[in-house]
Design a protein around this motif. Structure first.
Motif, mmCIF file in Angstrom:
data_model
loop_
_atom_site.group_PDB
_atom_site.id
_atom_site.type_symbol
_atom_site.label_atom_id
_atom_site.label_comp_id
_atom_site.label_asym_id
_atom_site.label_seq_id
_atom_site.Cartn_x
_atom_site.Cartn_y
_atom_site.Cartn_z
ATOM 1 N N ASP A 7 0.848 -1.184 0.000
ATOM 2 C CA ASP A 7 0.000 0.000 0.000
ATOM 3 C C ASP A 7 0.886 1.238 0.000
ATOM 4 O O ASP A 7 1.913 1.284 0.679
ATOM 5 N N ARG A 9 1.318 5.377 0.585
ATOM 6 C CA ARG A 9 0.850 6.656 1.135
ATOM 7 C C ARG A 9 1.765 7.742 0.571
ATOM 8 O O ARG A 9 2.977 7.707 0.748
ATOM 9 N N ASP A 10 1.128 8.686 -0.113
ATOM 10 C CA ASP A 10 1.821 9.811 -0.733
ATOM 11 C C ASP A 10 1.135 11.069 -0.217
ATOM 12 O O ASP A 10 0.124 11.496 -0.771
ATOM 13 N N ASP A 13 -2.733 11.101 -0.004
ATOM 14 C CA ASP A 13 -3.243 10.062 -0.910
ATOM 15 C C ASP A 13 -2.862 8.672 -0.411
ATOM 16 O O ASP A 13 -1.742 8.460 0.062
ATOM 17 N N THR A 15 -3.131 4.551 -1.697
ATOM 18 C CA THR A 15 -3.450 3.593 -2.749
ATOM 19 C C THR A 15 -3.277 2.190 -2.182
ATOM 20 O O THR A 15 -2.171 1.795 -1.810
ATOM 21 N N LYS A 16 -4.386 1.462 -2.117
ATOM 22 C CA LYS A 16 -4.364 0.106 -1.584
ATOM 23 C C LYS A 16 -4.019 -0.879 -2.697
ATOM 24 O O LYS A 16 -4.566 -0.806 -3.795
ATOM 25 N N ASP A 17 -3.119 -1.789 -2.401
ATOM 26 C CA ASP A 17 -2.720 -2.844 -3.330
ATOM 27 C C ASP A 17 -3.672 -4.027 -3.145
ATOM 28 O O ASP A 17 -3.686 -4.657 -2.092
ATOM 29 N N ASP A 18 -4.478 -4.299 -4.152
ATOM 30 C CA ASP A 18 -5.423 -5.412 -4.078
ATOM 31 C C ASP A 18 -4.892 -6.685 -4.735
ATOM 32 O O ASP A 18 -5.511 -7.733 -4.612
#
Length: 79
Positions: A7, A9-10, A13, A15-18
């Motif tokens: 995952d 974090r920026d 923001d 973004t989850k890795d699925d």
């Protein structure tokens, strides 16, 4: 082999890795996370300057969703 999820974090923001990827172990996951942070840094020239910098992290989870490790740093570009 175990499946690890990365995952991102920026700043604000997330973004989850699925999908995740299969790796031999946590040491390999740490190398993968470090490579991901390096890739993220390549795009920072397009962001507005921020004197406080940008917090970045890659949070690694196992296949059960359990946090395994986090690599983080603050990217600061001074002109």
């Amino acid at each position: 082999m175990s499946r690890y999820y990365f995952d991102i974090r920026d700043g604000e923001d997330f973004t989850k890795d699925d999908e995740g990827i299969e790796l031999p172990g946590i040491a390999d996951a740490q190398l993968e996370a470090a490579a991901a942070l390096a890739e993220i840094c390549k795009d920072f020239h397009t962001k507005d300057p921020n004197p406080l910098g940008y917090p970045l992290s890659v949070e690694v989870r196992d296949s059960n969703g359990r946090p395994m490790l986090e690599l983080a740093f603050r990217f600061v570009a001074r002109h």
